[in-house]
Design a protein around this motif. Structure first.
Motif, PDB file in Angstrom:
ATOM      1  N   PHE A  38      25.914  -3.628  40.374  1.00 27.15           N
ATOM      2  CA  PHE A  38      24.801  -2.807  39.913  1.00 27.15           C
ATOM      3  C   PHE A  38      23.492  -3.554  39.976  1.00 27.15           C
ATOM      4  CE2 PHE A  38      26.113   1.243  38.461  1.00 27.15           C
ATOM      5  CZ  PHE A  38      27.436   1.146  38.098  1.00 27.15           C
ATOM      6  N   LEU A  39      23.506  -4.774  39.430  1.00 27.60           N
ATOM      7  CA  LEU A  39      22.246  -5.492  39.235  1.00 27.60           C
ATOM      8  C   LEU A  39      22.445  -6.953  39.553  1.00 27.60           C
ATOM      9  CD1 LEU A  39      22.465  -4.648  35.544  1.00 27.60           C
ATOM     10  CD2 LEU A  39      20.894  -3.353  36.888  1.00 27.60           C
ATOM     11  N   LEU A  40      21.305  -7.684  39.531  1.00 28.15           N
ATOM     12  CA  LEU A  40      21.400  -9.137  39.599  1.00 28.15           C
ATOM     13  C   LEU A  40      21.560  -9.724  38.208  1.00 28.15           C
ATOM     14  CD1 LEU A  40      18.680  -9.908  42.243  1.00 28.15           C
ATOM     15  CD2 LEU A  40      21.139 -10.167  42.485  1.00 28.15           C
ATOM     16  N   GLU A  41      21.056  -8.975  37.191  1.00 32.33           N
ATOM     17  CA  GLU A  41      21.157  -9.502  35.831  1.00 32.33           C
ATOM     18  C   GLU A  41      22.521  -9.173  35.264  1.00 32.33           C
ATOM     19  OE1 GLU A  41      17.127  -8.258  36.859  1.00 32.33           O
ATOM     20  OE2 GLU A  41      18.868  -7.014  36.442  1.00 32.33           O
ATOM     21  N   PRO A  42      22.912  -9.875  34.201  1.00 36.47           N
ATOM     22  CA  PRO A  42      24.189  -9.558  33.569  1.00 36.47           C
ATOM     23  C   PRO A  42      24.166  -8.150  32.976  1.00 36.47           C
ATOM     24  CG  PRO A  42      23.353 -11.647  32.765  1.00 36.47           C
ATOM     25  CD  PRO A  42      22.287 -11.056  33.609  1.00 36.47           C
ATOM     26  N   ILE A  43      25.331  -7.525  32.944  1.00 43.75           N
ATOM     27  CA  ILE A  43      25.468  -6.253  32.244  1.00 43.75           C
ATOM     28  C   ILE A  43      25.883  -6.606  30.822  1.00 43.75           C
ATOM     29  CG2 ILE A  43      26.786  -4.124  32.081  1.00 43.75           C
ATOM     30  CD1 ILE A  43      27.074  -4.109  35.024  1.00 43.75           C
ATOM     31  N   SER A  44      25.015  -6.322  29.840  1.00 43.25           N
ATOM     32  CA  SER A  44      25.307  -6.748  28.473  1.00 43.25           C
ATOM     33  C   SER A  44      26.476  -5.964  27.887  1.00 43.25           C
ATOM     34  CB  SER A  44      24.101  -6.527  27.565  1.00 43.25           C
ATOM     35  OG  SER A  44      22.951  -6.947  28.191  1.00 43.25           O
ATOM     36  N   CYS A  45      26.504  -4.659  28.173  1.00 43.27           N
ATOM     37  CA  CYS A  45      27.566  -3.830  27.600  1.00 43.27           C
ATOM     38  C   CYS A  45      27.597  -2.526  28.383  1.00 43.27           C
ATOM     39  CB  CYS A  45      27.296  -3.541  26.125  1.00 43.27           C
ATOM     40  SG  CYS A  45      25.602  -3.090  25.803  1.00 43.27           S
ATOM     41  N   HIS A  46      28.718  -1.804  28.333  1.00 40.30           N
ATOM     42  CA  HIS A  46      28.791  -0.545  29.063  1.00 40.30           C
ATOM     43  C   HIS A  46      29.665   0.432  28.309  1.00 40.30           C
ATOM     44  CE1 HIS A  46      32.710  -2.149  30.468  1.00 40.30           C
ATOM     45  NE2 HIS A  46      33.032  -0.889  30.592  1.00 40.30           N
ATOM     46  N   ALA A  47      29.536   1.720  28.671  1.00 41.71           N
ATOM     47  CA  ALA A  47      30.412   2.744  28.080  1.00 41.71           C
ATOM     48  C   ALA A  47      30.521   3.882  29.086  1.00 41.71           C
ATOM     49  CB  ALA A  47      29.840   3.260  26.763  1.00 41.71           C
ATOM     50  N   TRP A  48      31.686   4.509  29.138  1.00 42.08           N
ATOM     51  CA  TRP A  48      31.924   5.613  30.071  1.00 42.08           C
ATOM     52  C   TRP A  48      31.909   6.948  29.341  1.00 42.08           C
ATOM     53  CZ3 TRP A  48      32.667   5.050  35.296  1.00 42.08           C
ATOM     54  CH2 TRP A  48      32.879   3.739  35.745  1.00 42.08           C
ATOM     55  N   ASN A  49      31.557   8.008  30.085  1.00 43.04           N
ATOM     56  CA  ASN A  49      31.632   9.332  29.476  1.00 43.04           C
ATOM     57  C   ASN A  49      33.064   9.844  29.620  1.00 43.04           C
ATOM     58  OD1 ASN A  49      31.820   9.974  32.163  1.00 43.04           O
ATOM     59  ND2 ASN A  49      30.444  11.722  32.055  1.00 43.04           N
ATOM     60  N   LYS A  50      33.288  11.090  29.145  1.00 40.51           N
ATOM     61  CA  LYS A  50      34.664  11.565  29.032  1.00 40.51           C
ATOM     62  C   LYS A  50      35.381  11.638  30.376  1.00 40.51           C
ATOM     63  CE  LYS A  50      37.483  15.204  27.205  1.00 40.51           C
ATOM     64  NZ  LYS A  50      37.560  16.414  26.442  1.00 40.51           N
ATOM     65  N   ASP A  51      34.733  12.241  31.406  1.00 35.59           N
ATOM     66  CA  ASP A  51      35.450  12.399  32.673  1.00 35.59           C
ATOM     67  C   ASP A  51      35.180  11.257  33.632  1.00 35.59           C
ATOM     68  OD1 ASP A  51      33.162  15.048  33.799  1.00 35.59           O
ATOM     69  OD2 ASP A  51      32.867  12.985  33.124  1.00 35.59           O
ATOM     70  N   ARG A  52      34.599  10.164  33.123  1.00 34.66           N
ATOM     71  CA  ARG A  52      34.413   8.935  33.907  1.00 34.66           C
ATOM     72  C   ARG A  52      33.519   9.135  35.132  1.00 34.66           C
ATOM     73  NH1 ARG A  52      35.992   7.131  29.279  1.00 34.66           N
ATOM     74  NH2 ARG A  52      38.222   6.727  29.047  1.00 34.66           N
ATOM     75  N   THR A  53      32.606  10.111  35.056  1.00 34.55           N
ATOM     76  CA  THR A  53      31.669  10.270  36.167  1.00 34.55           C
ATOM     77  C   THR A  53      30.360   9.565  35.878  1.00 34.55           C
ATOM     78  OG1 THR A  53      30.928  12.315  35.164  1.00 34.55           O
ATOM     79  CG2 THR A  53      32.557  12.492  36.930  1.00 34.55           C
ATOM     80  N   GLN A  54      30.117   9.245  34.605  1.00 31.31           N
ATOM     81  CA  GLN A  54      28.859   8.590  34.271  1.00 31.31           C
ATOM     82  C   GLN A  54      29.143   7.330  33.479  1.00 31.31           C
ATOM     83  OE1 GLN A  54      25.905  11.050  32.455  1.00 31.31           O
ATOM     84  NE2 GLN A  54      26.505  12.845  33.624  1.00 31.31           N
ATOM     85  N   ILE A  55      28.326   6.304  33.737  1.00 37.06           N
ATOM     86  CA  ILE A  55      28.469   5.062  32.990  1.00 37.06           C
ATOM     87  C   ILE A  55      27.103   4.702  32.409  1.00 37.06           C
ATOM     88  CG2 ILE A  55      28.158   3.699  35.106  1.00 37.06           C
ATOM     89  CD1 ILE A  55      29.875   1.528  33.822  1.00 37.06           C
ATOM     90  N   ALA A  56      27.100   4.329  31.123  1.00 34.46           N
ATOM     91  CA  ALA A  56      25.866   3.894  30.473  1.00 34.46           C
ATOM     92  C   ALA A  56      25.962   2.391  30.344  1.00 34.46           C
ATOM     93  CB  ALA A  56      25.752   4.532  29.088  1.00 34.46           C
ATOM     94  N   LEU A  57      24.945   1.663  30.808  1.00 32.77           N
ATOM     95  CA  LEU A  57      25.015   0.219  30.684  1.00 32.77           C
ATOM     96  C   LEU A  57      23.646  -0.360  30.353  1.00 32.77           C
ATOM     97  CD1 LEU A  57      23.768  -0.837  33.663  1.00 32.77           C
ATOM     98  CD2 LEU A  57      26.035  -0.227  34.387  1.00 32.77           C
TER      99      LEU A  57
END
Lengths: 368, 150
Positions: free
Chosen positions: A6-25
């Motif tokens: 996704f990025l060059l920086e670290p991903i601090s934390c993430h979470a998925w939505n119910k049907d796994r089509t969207q990710i919040a990070l």
């Protein structure tokens, strides 16, 4: 194994939505970015900007579609989707240090936030005031809470802390739920009661996970150990000292198998044998493709000797992730029979691991 | 209004000491720990039974005691045993130890690094290499994170 950077920086934390089509990070800053799957790539669809400090924890409630985030600005926000935008609601946590982790409870009527203020804030929504209210669990926590996991009964909460202990607390809120039935961890569960406290492992507890039934809890500690405790009349603790760098995140994928990952940049399988009360190392789950060994010319050999004092150049890490893995989440199958899980790390990448593919790739691996 | 602007001793008070929630390490009653038995280990070395001496010196580690003398004596004893091994025998000796003993050996090795004498570091480095291959990086992490050291 699918890997997306996704990025060059670290991903601090993430979470998925119910049907796994969207990710919040969180891309290691004050914002939360939501990406939507578009074919084989990911497109950014939302940017949630409200926090004044780095976002340290995100959790996405599957049924009610709400996101809770917490950050180093000592706040937590509950985001609800109104139309096409996410609207935040501030939650006053009454803490005077940074928040470190946040988790929705299984019924999604409350969430718990672990913080550096040496306490856990359990927050629930009060209908009359239309406001999120929180209660604190303070004793006997002596240091920062690093990780949390809820028991399936919506009341018990496992917390790993920097005071070297993993504890199970009762987070029973009488305003939002009925009295819980007795569990293997105990039957009396007033708010803030310590149902279990670990002993025997040194080191900060980085990751904690309940099994699907809630009868077992596993935690990964900074002294490179993994321990599992089973509830019952006498809580039995089994631990394994590993020969690798410390593990940072851990989750059950079946009732007996645990996947953990950490500073060694690859996920590892452990198997818990309840009968013998032991944990055994199941195997490294990252099988790198064998790259073709090119013949080295004499010139290259001397060049390498000159530069690195060894004849072959060991360039990059062979694992999928090129830096520590910081979070692991179950995608499909739940914790009882996980089919897919996802890891994100300090290299800004996210990898999705398919359990069946791993099982067939590693011949003597058994996930029971 | 008069303020006492002269004395600033209050600035040197360590407020964390008075915090009632301050973290205190568990006391594990280490008063009776005397460390490995010197006589037994010495006799085993004289007999030439170096493997036995190694097992004996790794027993009863003075982990919980606050007595610094006991700890120093134990460290000296361990160093004596480690130095009396031939380089070729080190590998076999480390293989004969179980996991907790390898962790304990690594603790003694690092303790020995802290106070080097003329030849100790060279010997300890050889042992360190073997112990590392047996215990892995995790073994060193456990030395670094242990609250109670030998």
């Amino acid at each position: 194994m699918a890997y997306h950077s996704f990025l060059l920086e670290p991903i601090s934390c993430h979470a998925w939505n119910k049907d796994r089509t969207q990710i919040a990070l969180c891309p290691n800053n004050h914002e939360v970015h939501i990406y939507k799957k578009a074919g084989t790539s990911w497109a950014k669809i939302h940017e949630l900007k409200e926090h004044g400090g780095q976002v340290t924890g995100i959790d996405w409630a599957s049924e009610s579609n709400r996101i809770v985030t917490c950050g180093t600005d000592r706040n937590a926000y509950v985001w609800t989707l109104k139309g096409d935008a996410w609207k935040p609601t501030l939650v006053i946590l009454r803490i005077n240090r940074a928040a470190r982790c946040v988790k929705w409870s299984p019924k999604e009527n409350k969430f718990a936030v672990g913080s550096g203020s040496r306490l856990i804030s359990v927050c629930y929504f009060e209908q009359e005031n239309d406001w999120w209210v929180c209660k604190h669990i303070k004793k006997p926590i002596r240091s920062t809470i690093l990780c949390l996991d809820w028991h399936p009964n919506n009341v018990l909460l496992a917390a790993g802390s920097c005071d070297f202990k993993c504890r199970i607390f009762s987070a029973y809120i009488k305003e939002v739920e009925e009295k819980p039935a007795p569990t293997s961890w105990g039957s009396k569960m007033p708010f803030g009661e310590v149902m279990f406290e670990s002993s025997g492992t040194a080191g900060w507890v980085h990751g904690v996970s309940f099994s699907d039934s809630g009868n077992r809890v596993a935690w990964a500690s900074h002294d490179s150990t993994l321990a599992v405790a089973e509830g019952g009349k006498a809580a039995v603790i089994a631990s394994l000292s590993s020969a690798t760098l410390p593990l940072v995140c851990v989750t059950f994928i079946t009732e007996n198998s645990i996947v953990a990952a950490g500073h060694d940049c690859y996920p590892v399988l452990f198997v818990y044998d309840a009968g013998k009360g032991t944990i055994t190392f199941g195997g490294k789950l990252d099988v790198p493709k064998q790259s073709a060994q090119k013949g080295l010319t004499a010139r290259e050999r001397f060049q390498n000797l000159d530069k690195t004092a060894s004849e072959t150049k060991e360039a990059a890490l062979e694992s999928l992730h090129k830096n520590s893995i910081s979070q692991i989440s179950v995608l499909e199958g739940g914790k009882v029979k996980c089919a897919k899980f996802c890891t994100t790390g300090m290299d800004g990448g996210m990898a999705i691991w398919d359990v069946k593919t791993i099982e067939s790739a590693m011949k003597d691996l058994k996930i029971q | 209004m008069s303020k006492n602007t002269v004395s600033d001793r209050f600035r040197k008070v360590d407020v964390d000491e008075y915090d009632e929630n301050k973290f205190v390490d568990e006391e594990d009653g280490g008063e009776n720990q005397l460390g490995p038995d010197e006589a037994e280990v010495d006799s085993l070395i004289r007999q030439g039974n170096l493997m036995g001496a190694l097992q004996a010196v790794l027993k009863n580690p003075p982990i919980n005691t606050k007595n610094q003398n006991v700890k120093d004596r134990a460290e000296g004893l361990v160093l004596k045993v480690l130095s009396s091994f031939k380089s070729s025998d080190i590998e076999k000796a480390v293989q004969s130890l179980d996991k907790t003993s390898v962790d304990l050996l690594m603790k003694y090795i690092y303790k020995g690094f802290e106070h080097p004498s003329e030849n100790s570091s060279a010997v300890l480095l050889q042992w360190h290499e073997r112990a590392l291959s047996a215990g892995g990086v995790g073994c060193i992490v456990r030395v670094l994170t242990a609250r109670k050291t030998v």
